[in-house]
Design a protein around this motif. Sequence first.
Motif, PDB file in Angstrom:
ATOM      1  N   LEU A 165      13.106 -61.655  17.994  1.00 58.75           N
ATOM      2  CA  LEU A 165      14.481 -61.576  18.467  1.00 58.75           C
ATOM      3  C   LEU A 165      14.786 -62.721  19.435  1.00 58.75           C
ATOM      4  CD1 LEU A 165      16.803 -59.388  18.018  1.00 58.75           C
ATOM      5  CD2 LEU A 165      16.301 -58.674  20.360  1.00 58.75           C
ATOM      6  N   ASN A 166      15.949 -63.340  19.272  1.00 58.01           N
ATOM      7  CA  ASN A 166      16.494 -64.385  20.142  1.00 58.01           C
ATOM      8  C   ASN A 166      15.715 -65.708  20.069  1.00 58.01           C
ATOM      9  OD1 ASN A 166      18.681 -62.881  21.175  1.00 58.01           O
ATOM     10  ND2 ASN A 166      17.306 -61.881  22.654  1.00 58.01           N
ATOM     11  N   LYS A 167      14.721 -65.809  19.182  1.00 59.74           N
ATOM     12  CA  LYS A 167      13.980 -67.059  19.032  1.00 59.74           C
ATOM     13  C   LYS A 167      14.740 -67.983  18.083  1.00 59.74           C
ATOM     14  CE  LYS A 167      10.456 -65.954  21.618  1.00 59.74           C
ATOM     15  NZ  LYS A 167      10.184 -66.674  22.902  1.00 59.74           N
ATOM     16  N   ARG A 168      14.725 -69.316  18.406  1.00 58.67           N
ATOM     17  CA  ARG A 168      15.408 -70.292  17.577  1.00 58.67           C
ATOM     18  C   ARG A 168      14.439 -71.306  16.968  1.00 58.67           C
ATOM     19  NH1 ARG A 168      20.895 -71.621  21.140  1.00 58.67           N
ATOM     20  NH2 ARG A 168      21.510 -69.419  21.433  1.00 58.67           N
ATOM     21  N   ASP A 169      13.133 -71.004  17.084  1.00 63.88           N
ATOM     22  CA  ASP A 169      12.131 -71.918  16.551  1.00 63.88           C
ATOM     23  C   ASP A 169      12.226 -71.963  15.026  1.00 63.88           C
ATOM     24  OD1 ASP A 169      11.425 -72.005  19.168  1.00 63.88           O
ATOM     25  OD2 ASP A 169       9.657 -70.709  18.944  1.00 63.88           O
ATOM     26  N   GLY A 170      11.679 -73.031  14.453  1.00 66.71           N
ATOM     27  CA  GLY A 170      11.645 -73.165  13.004  1.00 66.71           C
ATOM     28  C   GLY A 170      13.039 -73.094  12.405  1.00 66.71           C
ATOM     29  N   GLY A 171      13.160 -72.214  11.414  1.00 72.85           N
ATOM     30  CA  GLY A 171      14.456 -72.032  10.767  1.00 72.85           C
ATOM     31  C   GLY A 171      15.320 -70.977  11.413  1.00 72.85           C
ATOM     32  N   GLY A 172      14.936 -70.492  12.587  1.00 76.24           N
ATOM     33  CA  GLY A 172      15.766 -69.517  13.305  1.00 76.24           C
ATOM     34  C   GLY A 172      15.658 -68.105  12.791  1.00 76.24           C
ATOM     35  N   GLY A 173      14.563 -67.771  12.107  1.00 76.92           N
ATOM     36  CA  GLY A 173      14.393 -66.417  11.608  1.00 76.92           C
ATOM     37  C   GLY A 173      13.658 -66.406  10.281  1.00 76.92           C
ATOM     38  N   TRP A 174      13.500 -65.208   9.718  1.00 77.72           N
ATOM     39  CA  TRP A 174      12.786 -65.077   8.440  1.00 77.72           C
ATOM     40  C   TRP A 174      13.777 -64.889   7.306  1.00 77.72           C
ATOM     41  CZ3 TRP A 174      12.792 -60.388   5.535  1.00 77.72           C
ATOM     42  CH2 TRP A 174      12.019 -60.438   4.357  1.00 77.72           C
ATOM     43  N   SER A 175      13.481 -65.531   6.178  1.00 75.88           N
ATOM     44  CA  SER A 175      14.218 -65.317   4.932  1.00 75.88           C
ATOM     45  C   SER A 175      13.224 -65.305   3.782  1.00 75.88           C
ATOM     46  CB  SER A 175      15.243 -66.436   4.689  1.00 75.88           C
ATOM     47  OG  SER A 175      16.309 -66.358   5.605  1.00 75.88           O
ATOM     48  N   PRO A 176      13.378 -64.382   2.814  1.00 72.87           N
ATOM     49  CA  PRO A 176      12.460 -64.333   1.676  1.00 72.87           C
ATOM     50  C   PRO A 176      12.877 -65.331   0.602  1.00 72.87           C
ATOM     51  CG  PRO A 176      14.038 -62.560   1.499  1.00 72.87           C
ATOM     52  CD  PRO A 176      14.360 -63.277   2.780  1.00 72.87           C
ATOM     53  N   GLU A 177      12.041 -65.451  -0.403  1.00 68.30           N
ATOM     54  CA  GLU A 177      12.372 -66.273  -1.549  1.00 68.30           C
ATOM     55  C   GLU A 177      13.589 -65.705  -2.276  1.00 68.30           C
ATOM     56  OE1 GLU A 177       9.008 -66.502  -4.067  1.00 68.30           O
ATOM     57  OE2 GLU A 177       7.976 -68.035  -2.870  1.00 68.30           O
ATOM     58  N   SER A 178      14.324 -66.567  -2.942  1.00 66.67           N
ATOM     59  CA  SER A 178      15.520 -66.124  -3.666  1.00 66.67           C
ATOM     60  C   SER A 178      15.166 -65.182  -4.805  1.00 66.67           C
ATOM     61  CB  SER A 178      16.269 -67.342  -4.222  1.00 66.67           C
ATOM     62  OG  SER A 178      16.643 -68.209  -3.182  1.00 66.67           O
ATOM     63  N   THR A 179      13.951 -65.325  -5.359  1.00 68.80           N
ATOM     64  CA  THR A 179      13.543 -64.493  -6.499  1.00 68.80           C
ATOM     65  C   THR A 179      12.853 -63.196  -6.074  1.00 68.80           C
ATOM     66  OG1 THR A 179      11.467 -65.732  -6.624  1.00 68.80           O
ATOM     67  CG2 THR A 179      13.314 -66.498  -7.992  1.00 68.80           C
ATOM     68  N   ASP A 180      12.708 -62.975  -4.775  1.00 68.67           N
ATOM     69  CA  ASP A 180      12.034 -61.767  -4.267  1.00 68.67           C
ATOM     70  C   ASP A 180      12.981 -60.575  -4.419  1.00 68.67           C
ATOM     71  OD1 ASP A 180      10.571 -59.841  -2.980  1.00 68.67           O
ATOM     72  OD2 ASP A 180      10.106 -61.067  -1.218  1.00 68.67           O
ATOM     73  N   ARG A 181      12.682 -59.706  -5.322  1.00 69.89           N
ATOM     74  CA  ARG A 181      13.546 -58.552  -5.588  1.00 69.89           C
ATOM     75  C   ARG A 181      13.302 -57.388  -4.646  1.00 69.89           C
ATOM     76  NH1 ARG A 181      13.492 -57.197 -11.865  1.00 69.89           N
ATOM     77  NH2 ARG A 181      15.114 -55.778 -11.096  1.00 69.89           N
ATOM     78  N   SER A 182      12.182 -57.357  -3.959  1.00 69.62           N
ATOM     79  CA  SER A 182      11.876 -56.274  -3.014  1.00 69.62           C
ATOM     80  C   SER A 182      11.349 -56.885  -1.720  1.00 69.62           C
ATOM     81  CB  SER A 182      10.844 -55.316  -3.628  1.00 69.62           C
ATOM     82  OG  SER A 182      11.310 -54.762  -4.835  1.00 69.62           O
ATOM     83  N   PRO A 183      12.211 -57.535  -0.951  1.00 68.98           N
ATOM     84  CA  PRO A 183      11.738 -58.208   0.259  1.00 68.98           C
ATOM     85  C   PRO A 183      11.433 -57.230   1.385  1.00 68.98           C
ATOM     86  CG  PRO A 183      14.109 -58.413   0.063  1.00 68.98           C
ATOM     87  CD  PRO A 183      13.648 -57.735  -1.193  1.00 68.98           C
ATOM     88  N   TRP A 184      10.482 -57.586   2.257  1.00 69.75           N
ATOM     89  CA  TRP A 184      10.179 -56.796   3.454  1.00 69.75           C
ATOM     90  C   TRP A 184       9.545 -57.687   4.511  1.00 69.75           C
ATOM     91  CZ3 TRP A 184       4.977 -57.228   4.182  1.00 69.75           C
ATOM     92  CH2 TRP A 184       4.152 -57.326   3.049  1.00 69.75           C
ATOM     93  N   LEU A 185       9.741 -57.284   5.752  1.00 74.94           N
ATOM     94  CA  LEU A 185       9.148 -57.946   6.912  1.00 74.94           C
ATOM     95  C   LEU A 185       8.317 -56.917   7.658  1.00 74.94           C
ATOM     96  CD1 LEU A 185       8.950 -60.370   8.949  1.00 74.94           C
ATOM     97  CD2 LEU A 185      10.940 -59.351  10.099  1.00 74.94           C
ATOM     98  N   GLN A 186       7.049 -57.245   7.975  1.00 72.44           N
ATOM     99  CA  GLN A 186       6.109 -56.283   8.567  1.00 72.44           C
ATOM    100  C   GLN A 186       5.636 -56.784   9.924  1.00 72.44           C
ATOM    101  OE1 GLN A 186       3.142 -54.509   5.910  1.00 72.44           O
ATOM    102  NE2 GLN A 186       1.575 -55.017   7.433  1.00 72.44           N
ATOM    103  N   VAL A 187       5.537 -55.825  10.876  1.00 75.71           N
ATOM    104  CA  VAL A 187       5.073 -56.126  12.232  1.00 75.71           C
ATOM    105  C   VAL A 187       3.859 -55.269  12.529  1.00 75.71           C
ATOM    106  CG1 VAL A 187       5.670 -56.201  14.676  1.00 75.71           C
ATOM    107  CG2 VAL A 187       7.427 -56.659  12.949  1.00 75.71           C
ATOM    108  N   ASP A 188       2.760 -55.889  12.923  1.00 76.33           N
ATOM    109  CA  ASP A 188       1.529 -55.200  13.327  1.00 76.33           C
ATOM    110  C   ASP A 188       1.488 -55.156  14.852  1.00 76.33           C
ATOM    111  OD1 ASP A 188      -0.963 -54.209  13.812  1.00 76.33           O
ATOM    112  OD2 ASP A 188      -2.054 -55.779  12.723  1.00 76.33           O
ATOM    113  N   LEU A 189       1.582 -53.965  15.437  1.00 75.65           N
ATOM    114  CA  LEU A 189       1.599 -53.813  16.897  1.00 75.65           C
ATOM    115  C   LEU A 189       0.202 -53.842  17.499  1.00 75.65           C
ATOM    116  CD1 LEU A 189       4.308 -50.986  17.132  1.00 75.65           C
ATOM    117  CD2 LEU A 189       4.630 -53.449  17.379  1.00 75.65           C
TER     118      LEU A 189
END
Length: 1210
Positions: free
Chosen positions: A60-84
């Motif tokens: 959250l609030n980070k502007r590094d890299g591309g400014g966030g996560w985006s999946p591939e255009s062909t990814d039909r079931s995208p997800w983002l996972q966080v390991d605490l």
Amino acid sequence: MQLSKSRAFAVSLTLLSVLSSAMCASHYSCDGSLASLLPATSFQSSSHFSDSRAAYFAKLNKRDGGGGWSPESTDRSPWLQVDLQDRMEVTAVATQGRHGSNDWVSAYMLLYSDTGRIWKQYMLEDNVGRLVGNVNPDSVVHHKLSQSIRTRFLRFVPLEWSPSGRVGIRVAVYGCAYRSYVTDFDGRSSLLYRFNQKSMSTVKDVISLRFKSRQAEGVLLHGEGQRGDYITLELHRGRLALHLNLDDSRVRSSSARMVVTLGSLLDDLHWHSVLIERFNKQVNFTLDRHTQHFRTKGDGDSLEVDYELSFGGIPLPGKPGTFIRRNFHGCMENLYYNGVNVIDLAKRRKPQIYSVGNVTFSCSEPQLVAATFQSSSSSFLLLPAPALILEDLSVRLQFRTWNPDGLLLSSPLISGQEPRYLILQISSGRLHLTHQTSALKMSEVSAGQRVNDVCDRCLYNFCEHGSRCSQTWSSFSCDCTGTGYSGATCHNSVYEASCEHYRLAGSTSGYFSIDPDGSGPLDPIQVYCNITGNKVWTEVRHNSSNAVRVRGSTPQKPYVGWFNYSASSEQLKALVSLSEHCEQKIAYHCRRSRLFNPWDGTPLSWWVDRRGEKRTYWGGFQPGVQQCSCGLEENCADMNYFCNCDADRVSWENDTGILSYKEQLPVREIVVGDTYRLGSEAMYVVGPLQCSDDKFLWNAVSFYQAASYLQFPALQVELSLDVSFYFKTASPSGVFLENMGIQDFIRVELSSPSAVTFSFNVGDGPVVLTVKSPVPLNDRQWHWVRAERNVKEPCLQVDQLPLRIIETPPDGHLRLQLGSQLFVGGTATRQRGFLGCIRAFNMNGVNFDLEERAKVTPGVSSGCAGHCSSSAGLCHNRGKCIEKNSGYMCDCTNSAYGGPSCTEEMSMSFERGASVTYIFQEPFSVIQNRSVTVLSVPSQYSKTRDNMALSFQTTQSPAMLLTVNTLSQQYVAIILARNGSLQIWYQLHKEKRPDVFSPILSNLADGRLHRVHIQREGKDAFVQVDHENKKYTLSYDAAFNSMKSLTLGKVTGSDVLDEEVAHAGSKGFIGCFSSVQYNHVAPLKAALLNRWSSLVSIRGHLLESNCGALADLSTSVSRLDHGEEVGKDNEHREDNSQPDSAVIGGVVTAAVFSTLCVLAVMTRFLYQHRQAQRTARLQEKEHQRSLEAAYRAEFHLHNSTRDSMQEYYI
């Protein structure tokens, strides 16, 4: 208004709530950032669009890299996972779009897991799993979890995203460290917590734990005492069951045990939280977010457990109180018993804890992982198969489902050029294996029963009143069979609230089921409705209606007589509260049996009221005054006493009176204590409980200021709401009721002169149902409204217009969150108020006392002006009272009777081969409204309720009286058999044999007029023939679907009827019919007044008759004669001191005199009848013309309504 509940229940709940609040208050703040300091390796994803948009740029609030996560255009079931990195307590999450772009996620799903392999979806309060995300790339949307989750892994699954961009997200996680005490049970181990003393007795217990199970069976907790106390918490068939008994060794049978179950599919390898709170008999049992409140059985308030409590199993199988053999196989966490951390004591090897078997203090993970198939049409797994083995193939799997049909697996087997297949599927709830060995050879085998027995959408069970819940993958349905309730969730009672309602519906005296609290929790009551003229008495009878003699009772050991009524105490209380007046006759006959001690006034006999309190007044006197009715009337046998029996005479005396303080009725017991002396004897008779006048049916108020309203405390209507009332107005619009929440609301209003609207919001946006009438509703006449909102099908009905239904979305919000105040007749803003009258206001079975509240409310007055605004029976037999400028008139359109008051019989003579057929109107079609399915169906009459009445006179048998049939080959027929006996045939299921009843075995083809009244409510059929009443139970309570026609007389060309019915139909009917009614249809009247209507078909020769009126006259004369004889007979019974010869002489004289009177009356009547016949015919023709015009207008209205409906529902 009947809004109060049990105070003891409320106090117990308050104490437990305070206890829970105190425990929650001890928790520290838990809202720290958990993801901001995590390493890059803690962020993973299904794919990434580029290296600059990888998962580790998603903070959250980070502007590094591309400014966030985006999946591939062909990814039909995208997800983002966080390991605490460790299990944490998560209390909130936040999302943000990708910086410097048009990418964001507008809706997402949140999953969590301890291992990263087995995932569970986070659900909101209403089982909604969709979380609202962002609408731009930079604003932050926080979501505070209503229930914190303990987990290590979180997965964000995008559902919707920017319409002008793609998926882009940054996330944050908030919470705190989670301290966990865990133990693992292998199915053969347990922990024993041993007390310092021999037994532990508690009046308050708090037990909390979390568990994760590998099996559907297993004991989590068990304890018992030698007195019969026990507590057991177990998993049974994947559900959590709590068995609890307090100090009652008699409660040992399985049918008497207190068992409360919660949850479903709990062997899902996910953590579940359990909390048991007990204070005396009151218990709160909570699983995850669902709580059940209940009271324990038994006499005691304390739980006494000997020696020890066992966790994870019972070490000695077969001990008393054991309900299951298996031990628990899985993990438990943070196990607390009355503040004691049991797992911590075990881990530190404290002497209070004894371990049995292999108990470890970490939670091992299973090697096998289950898979969920979410669609029967598109979900499947294609697995790589090993090298095909032609001779042997072994497949092993476990499954569970609620679908009766489905394909489990299929595999091709190759043998040369011959195609071979192996298919395992579920068919009609059974396993079916097919092995095809060649193109022409196939082997099949079936096994199992009801393998689709999983219940998930039925828990929480939204089906009410004990109805059965069944489900598909996406929905559930309720089977209301045998419950006495109807509707999508079995919320509506199929019975009327009181006998007064049955009278207004045209019913005569007989046995009926009434439901005083409507959709409330109480079951219906079977009563006898004594309907005589405008007075209606409701009688509830008991098991001791005959006189009971008592001898040998003493003040120390008195005789006690109990009265068991055909209703419970709660049902009787509801009936008494609904009634304006209740009474019960009590008679105490005595011979040297006193009611009070003459020396000190101590009661020697008394009765016990509904609350169990002792009462010493006897009929006609006020409570607390030890006197009898003769003392009130000052005519006691001995004026020195206030009761006849206190004179202590050797002759028979009696103290008889009427008990009329309804709050104390009915009589539950009678106690007799003075029949021990020589020659002492008593005899008592207690009559049935009798109540009259439904005090809420005509409870009305008038609103004469638009800014006025009545304000009431709101009811708890989160899951089910129904409201009904009558209104009368000349205003074109106005709000009947409104209840507002922060976002949710309900409102019922007259939105236009001819439309009523029911609108509400439960969190998915406003929903609006509107019923439009073909005629104005602001016509100063009474109109009935009923609105219902449940989790499945909200509906609205006005008068007898088509019922409007909207099907709710399967994954929408469920709970209606309203404010604390309900406004009747207006709104909180004092705008769009209602001007007119409202009466009989009822919500969820609770009657509102509008008149009492109007006494202290400006702009509102009690009552409603007009002739038709009281309980006076101005119009009879379903006739509707219509207000006029200078009086009133009776609309007999829906009545089988005619005349100014709808009391004149309408009769017709049938000659051989004659028949009258009434064609029912076709059902309305289904329409689509704003992508929501809206149904319009006829009113409740087309469901499982039938009300039919007819009178007939014939000498023919066999004969067909009446038959009603449907397009689905159902029918009901009333016939005379070959011997003239009456038979009633119900064919509700075309594949089954019909139900046949013969209420009267004697010959009714005797030339006399006989009356038949049949009322069906579900499975119950109440039949009245002349003055005899009987009740029958049908095999089914199916509804009549797609009504086709009703026929009186000859029936031809029907291949649906059974042979005996068809034979009677071919013979037809020769004789006279009078006042025929089927629900709201009067076919005989329609034939008389609308011969050319398209709804009526007449065959053969029929003549208008007056057989009904002549029979009534003959009956009244015979009753007069009979009444005099009965009066003489009663006089003879009461005055037994007169000689028999004098009595006989008096009776003979009375009989001779009565005969002469009858002859004189009949002679005078016949003379006057002939003289007045011409005048009466002229008057009848004139009145008939007005009736004919009204009835033809009604038929025109039906046809125009039907045409307009067909035009409207496109």
